[in-house]
Design an enzyme around this catalytic site. Structure first.
Site, PDB file in Angstrom:
ATOM      1  N   CYS A 114       0.811  -1.225   0.000  1.00  0.00           N
ATOM      2  CA  CYS A 114       0.000   0.000   0.000  1.00  0.00           C
ATOM      3  C   CYS A 114       0.844   1.274   0.000  1.00  0.00           C
ATOM      4  O   CYS A 114       0.311   2.369  -0.196  1.00  0.00           O
ATOM      5  CB  CYS A 114      -0.948  -0.009   1.189  1.00  0.00           C
ATOM      6  SG  CYS A 114      -1.918  -1.506   1.308  1.00  0.00           S
ATOM      7  N   HIS A 238      -2.672   6.926   3.277  1.00  0.00           N
ATOM      8  CA  HIS A 238      -3.206   5.660   2.763  1.00  0.00           C
ATOM      9  C   HIS A 238      -4.549   5.399   3.429  1.00  0.00           C
ATOM     10  O   HIS A 238      -4.700   5.573   4.641  1.00  0.00           O
ATOM     11  CB  HIS A 238      -2.219   4.530   3.068  1.00  0.00           C
ATOM     12  CG  HIS A 238      -2.787   3.175   2.807  1.00  0.00           C
ATOM     13  ND1 HIS A 238      -3.494   2.887   1.655  1.00  0.00           N
ATOM     14  CD2 HIS A 238      -2.795   2.037   3.550  1.00  0.00           C
ATOM     15  CE1 HIS A 238      -3.891   1.631   1.705  1.00  0.00           C
ATOM     16  NE2 HIS A 238      -3.488   1.088   2.840  1.00  0.00           N
ATOM     17  N   ASN A 268     -10.273   0.060   0.919  1.00  0.00           N
ATOM     18  CA  ASN A 268      -8.802   0.086   0.873  1.00  0.00           C
ATOM     19  C   ASN A 268      -8.345  -0.415  -0.494  1.00  0.00           C
ATOM     20  O   ASN A 268      -8.457  -1.608  -0.788  1.00  0.00           O
ATOM     21  CB  ASN A 268      -8.250  -0.796   1.992  1.00  0.00           C
ATOM     22  CG  ASN A 268      -6.731  -0.837   2.005  1.00  0.00           C
ATOM     23  OD1 ASN A 268      -6.069  -0.424   1.053  1.00  0.00           O
ATOM     24  ND2 ASN A 268      -6.159  -1.343   3.086  1.00  0.00           N
TER      25      ASN A 268
HETATM   26  O1  UT7 Z   1      -3.416  -1.527   3.899  1.00  0.00           O
HETATM   27  C1  UT7 Z   1      -3.135  -2.142   5.104  1.00  0.00           C
HETATM   28  C2  UT7 Z   1      -4.107  -3.228   5.277  1.00  0.00           C
HETATM   29  N1  UT7 Z   1      -4.715  -3.547   6.474  1.00  0.00           N
HETATM   30  C3  UT7 Z   1      -5.093  -2.741   7.487  1.00  0.00           C
HETATM   31  O2  UT7 Z   1      -4.818  -1.577   7.549  1.00  0.00           O
HETATM   32  C4  UT7 Z   1      -5.912  -3.394   8.548  1.00  0.00           C
HETATM   33  C5  UT7 Z   1      -5.677  -2.820   9.917  1.00  0.00           C
HETATM   34  N2  UT7 Z   1      -6.648  -3.373  10.874  1.00  0.00           N
HETATM   35  C6  UT7 Z   1      -7.916  -2.963  10.927  1.00  0.00           C
HETATM   36  O3  UT7 Z   1      -8.332  -2.100  10.183  1.00  0.00           O
HETATM   37  C7  UT7 Z   1      -8.787  -3.567  12.001  1.00  0.00           C
HETATM   38  O4  UT7 Z   1      -8.006  -4.396  12.837  1.00  0.00           O
HETATM   39  C8  UT7 Z   1      -9.997  -4.374  11.449  1.00  0.00           C
HETATM   40  C9  UT7 Z   1     -10.984  -3.423  10.784  1.00  0.00           C
HETATM   41  C10 UT7 Z   1      -9.527  -5.411  10.436  1.00  0.00           C
HETATM   42  C11 UT7 Z   1     -10.716  -5.078  12.582  1.00  0.00           C
HETATM   43  O5  UT7 Z   1     -11.129  -4.135  13.552  1.00  0.00           O
HETATM   44  P1  UT7 Z   1     -10.777  -4.322  15.091  1.00  0.00           P
HETATM   45  O6  UT7 Z   1     -11.379  -3.182  15.801  1.00  0.00           O
HETATM   46  O7  UT7 Z   1      -9.297  -4.507  15.213  1.00  0.00           O
HETATM   47  O8  UT7 Z   1     -11.562  -5.632  15.432  1.00  0.00           O
HETATM   48  P2  UT7 Z   1     -11.007  -6.958  16.127  1.00  0.00           P
HETATM   49  O9  UT7 Z   1     -10.224  -7.749  15.154  1.00  0.00           O
HETATM   50  O10 UT7 Z   1     -10.387  -6.590  17.441  1.00  0.00           O
HETATM   51  O11 UT7 Z   1     -12.359  -7.726  16.411  1.00  0.00           O
HETATM   52  C12 UT7 Z   1     -13.303  -7.248  17.400  1.00  0.00           C
HETATM   53  C13 UT7 Z   1     -14.504  -8.143  17.356  1.00  0.00           C
HETATM   54  C14 UT7 Z   1     -14.166  -9.635  17.423  1.00  0.00           C
HETATM   55  O12 UT7 Z   1     -15.208 -10.283  18.144  1.00  0.00           O
HETATM   56  P3  UT7 Z   1     -15.039 -10.626  19.698  1.00  0.00           P
HETATM   57  O13 UT7 Z   1     -13.852 -11.537  19.780  1.00  0.00           O
HETATM   58  O14 UT7 Z   1     -14.832  -9.321  20.408  1.00  0.00           O
HETATM   59  O15 UT7 Z   1     -16.339 -11.292  20.037  1.00  0.00           O
HETATM   60  C15 UT7 Z   1     -14.216 -10.079  16.001  1.00  0.00           C
HETATM   61  O16 UT7 Z   1     -14.492 -11.447  15.859  1.00  0.00           O
HETATM   62  O17 UT7 Z   1     -15.203  -7.971  16.131  1.00  0.00           O
HETATM   63  C16 UT7 Z   1     -15.352  -9.240  15.469  1.00  0.00           C
HETATM   64  N3  UT7 Z   1     -15.278  -9.001  14.026  1.00  0.00           N
HETATM   65  C17 UT7 Z   1     -16.353  -8.642  13.302  1.00  0.00           C
HETATM   66  N4  UT7 Z   1     -17.639  -8.453  13.639  1.00  0.00           N
HETATM   67  C18 UT7 Z   1     -18.494  -8.082  12.669  1.00  0.00           C
HETATM   68  C19 UT7 Z   1     -14.193  -9.049  13.225  1.00  0.00           C
HETATM   69  N5  UT7 Z   1     -14.541  -8.724  11.972  1.00  0.00           N
HETATM   70  C20 UT7 Z   1     -15.881  -8.479  11.994  1.00  0.00           C
HETATM   71  C21 UT7 Z   1     -16.812  -8.081  11.008  1.00  0.00           C
HETATM   72  N6  UT7 Z   1     -18.106  -7.884  11.388  1.00  0.00           N
HETATM   73  N7  UT7 Z   1     -16.476  -7.886   9.726  1.00  0.00           N
END
Ligand code: UT7
Length: 314
Positions: A114, A238, A268
């Site tokens: 990216c 980005h 993204n």
């Molecule tokens: O270009 C570079 C590429 N990548 C990035 O920049 C990604 C960077 N990371 C992120 O943007 C974030 O980490 C995400 C958007 C991918 C995820 O957000 P988060 O706030 O870090 O969520 P998390 O992984 O901590 O998950 C929190 C909760 C979990 O459930 P529990 O364990 O609290 O019950 C996940 O299972 O949200 C759940 N979860 C979802 N729920 C609904 C994870 N993905 C989803 C979803 N919809 N799509």
């Protein structure tokens, strides 16, 4: 105060391309266990565009940038295509785009994930300092082909698109004041995609390191530019997650209102995201001649890159 320049080149004009097909959060909620509200709150994304080929999107964006530059395409010496989603392993997709645009010049792909467009921009300045006259830099992606549409942790983020810029030699000082490129291969396993496979990502690891990498790259390029964060008129980050950009801005002491964000409608788009956000700011009249811009990207690798430029384009 006139800022010192590290290159005799400037950005002339921009072009972008997005596929026609819109994929909303509501569409995704029918495909995986997620909701519009969750995606919006955690990422800032409402909808994204998917479809097409990397070469097709790149050529469309490149054509617009050339037209807006009002130059003879024959004067372009090099095409740099930043992409992580080339259409083929060989040849470089840049060669396909060169043919589509009818250019006679060097052509190469550049993969810095990216951060790719910012890497490409800096490389273009380097080639011009070595004697090239004009370089076309394009960031283009079709990440939808590498996305696992059953994985709610990644499919809510990635999308397709392209953005392009024509960079040309200047008689006097150019528009680039400071730059920085970096990579931390130790974090490779946090975001990768094997051949014939789909993207794998540890979202939280990327999130945490992205904020630090953006801050570091921005500070290094500001230092080279002999500027402070207060000198920046607009940040072109980005577009990975609104919360990453908010956290980085906070650490840099730059108001979030000074950023250009398109993630709500593009998702993204990896190397395309910085030129898409830059063109959006330009088309809304948010970028005026003489404004100081901070372009900053991060991505798989983990790579990062930043550039401080003065807007001197059309
Ligand atoms: O270009 C570079 C590429 N990548 C990035 O920049 C990604 C960077 N990371 C992120 O943007 C974030 O980490 C995400 C958007 C991918 C995820 O957000 P988060 O706030 O870090 O969520 P998390 O992984 O901590 O998950 C929190 C909760 C979990 O459930 P529990 O364990 O609290 O019950 C996940 O299972 O949200 C759940 N979860 C979802 N729920 C609904 C994870 N993905 C989803 C979803 N919809 N799509």
């Amino acid at each position: 105060m006139t800022a010192h320049s590290v290159s005799g080149a400037r950005m002339m004009a921009l072009g972008t391309a997005l596929p026609d097909k819109v994929l909303t959060n509501h569409d995704l909620a029918k495909m995986v266990d997620t909701t519009h509200e969750w995606i919006l709150e955690r990422t800032g994304i409402h909808e994204r565009r998917i479809g097409g080929t990397t070469a097709g999107l790149a050529a469309e964006a490149g054509r617009v940038a050339i037209e807006r530059s009002d130059i003879d395409p024959a004067t372009i010496d090099l095409l740099i295509l930043a992409t992580t989603s080339p259409d083929r392993r060989v040849p470089a997709t840049a060669s396909t785009v060169q043919e589509m645009l009818g250019l006679s010049c060097g052509a190469m792909d550049l993969n810095a994930a990216c951060s790719g467009f910012v890497y490409g921009l800096i490389a273009a300045h380097g080639f011009i300092n070595l004697g090239h006259h004009r370089v076309l830099v394009i960031g283009a992606e079709t990440l939808s082909r590498m996305t696992d549409w059953t994985d709610r942790g990644t499919c809510i983020l990635f999308a397709d698109g392209a953005g392009a810029a024509v960079i040309e030699k200047t008689e006097g000082p150019g528009d680039l004041h400071g730059w920085h490129v970096d990579s931390n291969g130790a974090l490779e396993s946090a975001l990768y995609c094997d051949f014939d496979a789909k993207i794998e990502m540890s979202g939280q690891a990327i999130f945490k390191n992205a904020v630090l990498a953006m801050e570091h790259a921005a500070r290094q390029s500001l230092e080279m530019a002999e500027m402070s964060a207060a000198d920046i008129d607009i940040v072109i980050p980005h577009q990975a997650n609104v919360r990453i950009v908010e956290a980085s801005c906070k650490r840099l002491g730059i108001p979030y209102e000074k950023t250009s964000m398109v993630i709500h409608r593009t998702g993204n788009t990896s190397s395309a995201s910085v030129p898409l956000a830059l063109e959006d700011a330009w088309s809304r009249g948010r970028v005026k001649k003489g404004d100081r811009l901070l372009l900053v990207g991060f991505g798989a690798g983990m790579t990062s890159a930043a550039a401080v430029i003065t807007w001197d384009g059309k």
